[in-house]
Write a protein that holds these residues in place. Structure first.
Motif, short mmCIF file in Angstrom:
data_model
loop_
_atom_site.label_atom_id
_atom_site.label_comp_id
_atom_site.label_asym_id
_atom_site.label_seq_id
_atom_site.Cartn_x
_atom_site.Cartn_y
_atom_site.Cartn_z
N ALA A 166 -61.16 -62.06 -45.83
CA ALA A 166 -62.00 -61.49 -46.83
C ALA A 166 -62.73 -62.52 -47.59
N LEU A 167 -62.13 -63.82 -47.48
CA LEU A 167 -62.99 -64.74 -47.99
C LEU A 167 -64.32 -65.30 -47.27
N SER A 168 -63.99 -65.10 -46.01
CA SER A 168 -65.08 -65.40 -44.90
C SER A 168 -66.33 -64.58 -44.90
N ASP A 169 -66.11 -63.37 -45.05
CA ASP A 169 -66.95 -62.35 -45.14
C ASP A 169 -67.30 -61.53 -46.32
N ASP A 170 -68.16 -62.15 -47.23
CA ASP A 170 -68.61 -61.72 -48.57
C ASP A 170 -69.72 -60.82 -48.61
N ASP A 171 -70.71 -60.95 -47.93
CA ASP A 171 -72.09 -60.37 -48.02
C ASP A 171 -72.14 -59.04 -47.37
N LYS A 172 -70.98 -58.42 -47.52
CA LYS A 172 -70.96 -56.97 -46.65
C LYS A 172 -71.88 -55.88 -47.23
N ASP A 173 -72.20 -56.15 -48.69
CA ASP A 173 -72.88 -55.14 -49.24
C ASP A 173 -74.38 -55.01 -48.82
N GLY A 174 -74.97 -55.93 -48.54
CA GLY A 174 -76.36 -55.88 -48.04
C GLY A 174 -76.37 -55.07 -46.97
N ASP A 175 -77.81 -54.92 -46.38
CA ASP A 175 -78.01 -54.13 -45.44
C ASP A 175 -77.80 -54.71 -44.11
N GLY A 176 -77.66 -56.05 -44.14
CA GLY A 176 -77.22 -56.66 -42.69
C GLY A 176 -78.61 -56.87 -42.07
N PRO A 177 -78.43 -57.86 -41.03
CA PRO A 177 -79.65 -58.38 -40.23
C PRO A 177 -80.17 -57.03 -39.22
N LEU A 178 -79.51 -56.34 -38.87
CA LEU A 178 -80.18 -55.12 -37.99
C LEU A 178 -80.27 -53.83 -38.92
N THR A 179 -81.43 -53.25 -38.37
CA THR A 179 -81.67 -51.70 -38.60
C THR A 179 -80.88 -50.65 -38.02
N ASP A 180 -80.70 -49.58 -38.48
CA ASP A 180 -79.93 -48.58 -37.78
C ASP A 180 -80.40 -48.34 -36.38
N ARG A 181 -81.67 -48.34 -36.06
CA ARG A 181 -82.24 -48.20 -34.65
C ARG A 181 -81.71 -49.41 -33.69
N GLU A 182 -81.86 -50.36 -34.49
CA GLU A 182 -81.71 -51.74 -33.59
C GLU A 182 -80.08 -51.61 -33.27
N LYS A 183 -79.28 -51.20 -34.10
CA LYS A 183 -77.71 -51.09 -33.89
C LYS A 183 -77.46 -50.19 -32.68
N GLU A 184 -78.08 -48.94 -32.78
CA GLU A 184 -78.38 -47.66 -31.84
C GLU A 184 -78.49 -48.19 -30.32
N VAL A 185 -79.60 -48.85 -30.44
CA VAL A 185 -80.21 -49.37 -28.98
C VAL A 185 -79.24 -50.44 -28.33
N LEU A 186 -78.59 -51.47 -29.35
CA LEU A 186 -77.69 -52.33 -28.85
C LEU A 186 -76.25 -51.66 -28.36
N LEU A 187 -75.94 -50.46 -28.85
CA LEU A 187 -74.89 -49.95 -28.88
C LEU A 187 -74.93 -49.16 -27.36
N TRP A 188 -76.05 -48.45 -27.32
CA TRP A 188 -76.13 -47.94 -25.79
C TRP A 188 -76.42 -49.06 -24.75
N ALA A 189 -76.84 -49.87 -25.08
CA ALA A 189 -77.20 -51.38 -24.05
C ALA A 189 -75.50 -51.66 -23.67
N ALA A 190 -74.80 -51.81 -24.76
CA ALA A 190 -73.33 -52.08 -24.47
C ALA A 190 -72.55 -51.28 -23.69
N ALA A 191 -73.24 -49.94 -23.56
CA ALA A 191 -72.22 -48.94 -23.21
C ALA A 191 -72.95 -48.84 -21.46
N GLY A 192 -73.87 -49.79 -21.31
CA GLY A 192 -74.49 -50.04 -19.90
C GLY A 192 -75.74 -49.35 -19.74
N LYS A 193 -76.22 -48.69 -20.57
CA LYS A 193 -77.32 -47.92 -20.38
C LYS A 193 -78.63 -48.63 -20.19
N THR A 194 -79.61 -48.25 -19.34
CA THR A 194 -80.85 -49.11 -19.20
C THR A 194 -81.93 -48.69 -20.30
N SER A 195 -82.89 -49.59 -20.48
CA SER A 195 -83.83 -49.05 -21.53
C SER A 195 -84.22 -47.72 -21.34
#
Lengths: 240, 240
Positions: A166-195
């Motif tokens: 808990a001490l090491s991850d404090d800034d969870k409230d912000g939006d984070g470095p990735l947008t939702d679309r970016e996360k989605e794209v990474l997620l499908w890539a992680a699932a082995g999908k091609t572009s």
DNA sequence: CCGTCACCTGTCCGATCGGACAGTTGACGG
DNA sequence: CCGTCAACTGTCCGATCGGACAGGTGACGG
């Protein structure tokens, strides 16, 4: 040590703002159970020799430095076994396969020079998803720790791990470095999908998918999409 | 409930061989603190709509089915906040940003039909590195849970999470699906190295590096090296 | 009202990946 | 003694990625 002492510790945990104060509190509590030293660190997984990350260091002066410099983590039976299991164990319970090697015995021998003869290890998943272990060390020749005391140590250990986390991850409230679309794209890539597959799934142009992946790479300052995925998982922005 | 009851539970945990017996034990203990229901499940991270994995299901019949079918997890304030933090919290403490949405209030409204009015949530890292939450639910209108009881619930919750984890990965003693070389290759790939770079680092032919990566893909039955890396991380065979 | 930013799209091309083919070597156990 | 298997190496090629170029849209806040 009585059960309520453990809960007193747990309640105090809320107030610890730094790893240092948590450590000294934990050291005090451990002492009441006969353990003078402790350390919370990541464990190296199969074949990796990367220096594990130290989260709480309550080891004797000198011993810690020796341990790190000599790369004992790679051969120490306690350390190796901690990577294989998630159940707490006494050091004496480490299977012979790992504890009876020459190198491992040498580590144990050196430890006695610093007043460490036996101990109790509590493996856990800690910061950044790494498998970690909180090792309690004692100068007693052998410890036959009753179940109840084991349970007390485990409780304090996993609680301390949680606080470190808990001490090491404090800034969870912000939006984070990735947008939702970016996360989605990474997620499908992680699932082995091609572009192109991802583009059909999300109803976008293939070019757009590659562009979002590029943005994610930029966000983390890495070269490959794979790296970006790993980083996103590490930071718990996505789970594959 | 007194402190020693919690440790009785903790000690009993060692003996639970199935999730079912753990669940009923935990339900009994929770009841003593006024919480009739509980659930341990993964939480969906930002923007993901994947059905979270259920580890322990102690929710009222009907409510669970309704919750899943209506995809409440995506809008439930408790669930969303559980993905953002690692600190335990009362449901009433969920920031307005997530709890005061129309959808979230609808979920809370439906829950009362099943005798669920308030609760206490304990987020944690559980099986397969997923962020999970153990939610204790009560029919009491509002709960002002004293610190001590919170600590007791948290202790049981994270301990239960640990047991579930231990139950789900049994075959840790074996060699695992990957050889050391395969892990090494995946590790460097995860660090953003190309095949030819890795070949130089490891002193191999580029072809050999690609071959090890191919073996790793086969071992997991996946199509891309990225997928193999993600899977290896999930199974804690490597940590990036 | 204008800057900023997420989001979206396009073309071109060299670098890299992943699949399919075909081998050698050394260790270890039945 | 022979089978098995991890580890290693090679060529060929189409599919895919990642970098570099150059844009358009709508929302949101100063």
């Amino acid at each position: 040590m009585i059960d309520s002492d453990v809960f007193d510790f747990v309640e105090r945990c809320r107030n610890h703002a730094t790893a240092g104060s948590l450590l000294s509190d934990l050291l005090n509590a451990a002492k009441k159970l006969g353990f003078e030293h402790l350390i919370l660190s990541g464990v190296p997984l199969g074949g990796q020799k990367l220096a594990p990350m130290i989260e709480l260091n309550g080891w004797p002066r000198g011993w810690f430095e020796r341990y790190v410099e000599a790369e004992h983590a790679a051969v120490d039976g306690v350390c190796i076994y901690s990577a294989k299991t998630l159940k707490p164990f006494l050091w004496s319970e480490v299977p012979a396969k790992w504890s009876e090697t020459e190198a491992s015995r040498r580590v144990a021998g050196e430890a006695t020079e610093f007043g460490i003869r036996s101990g109790f290890a509590v493996p856990m998943l800690s910061v950044h998803h790494w498998q970690s272990v909180l090792s309690f060390a004692s100068s007693a020749k052998s410890c036959e720790l009753p179940r109840r005391q084991q349970a007390q140590l485990v409780t304090m250990a996993i609680y301390a791990g949680m606080i470190v986390q808990a001490l090491s991850d404090d800034d969870k409230d912000g939006d984070g470095p990735l947008t939702d679309r970016e996360k989605e794209v990474l997620l499908w890539a992680a699932a082995g999908k091609t572009s192109s597959e991802t583009s059909q799934i999300l109803g976008l142009a293939e070019r757009t998918v590659k562009w979002h992946a590029a943005r994610a790479r930029e966000a983390f300052g890495v070269a490959t999409t794979t790296q970006a995925i790993v980083e996103a998982v590490r930071r718990r922005l996505i789970h594959p």
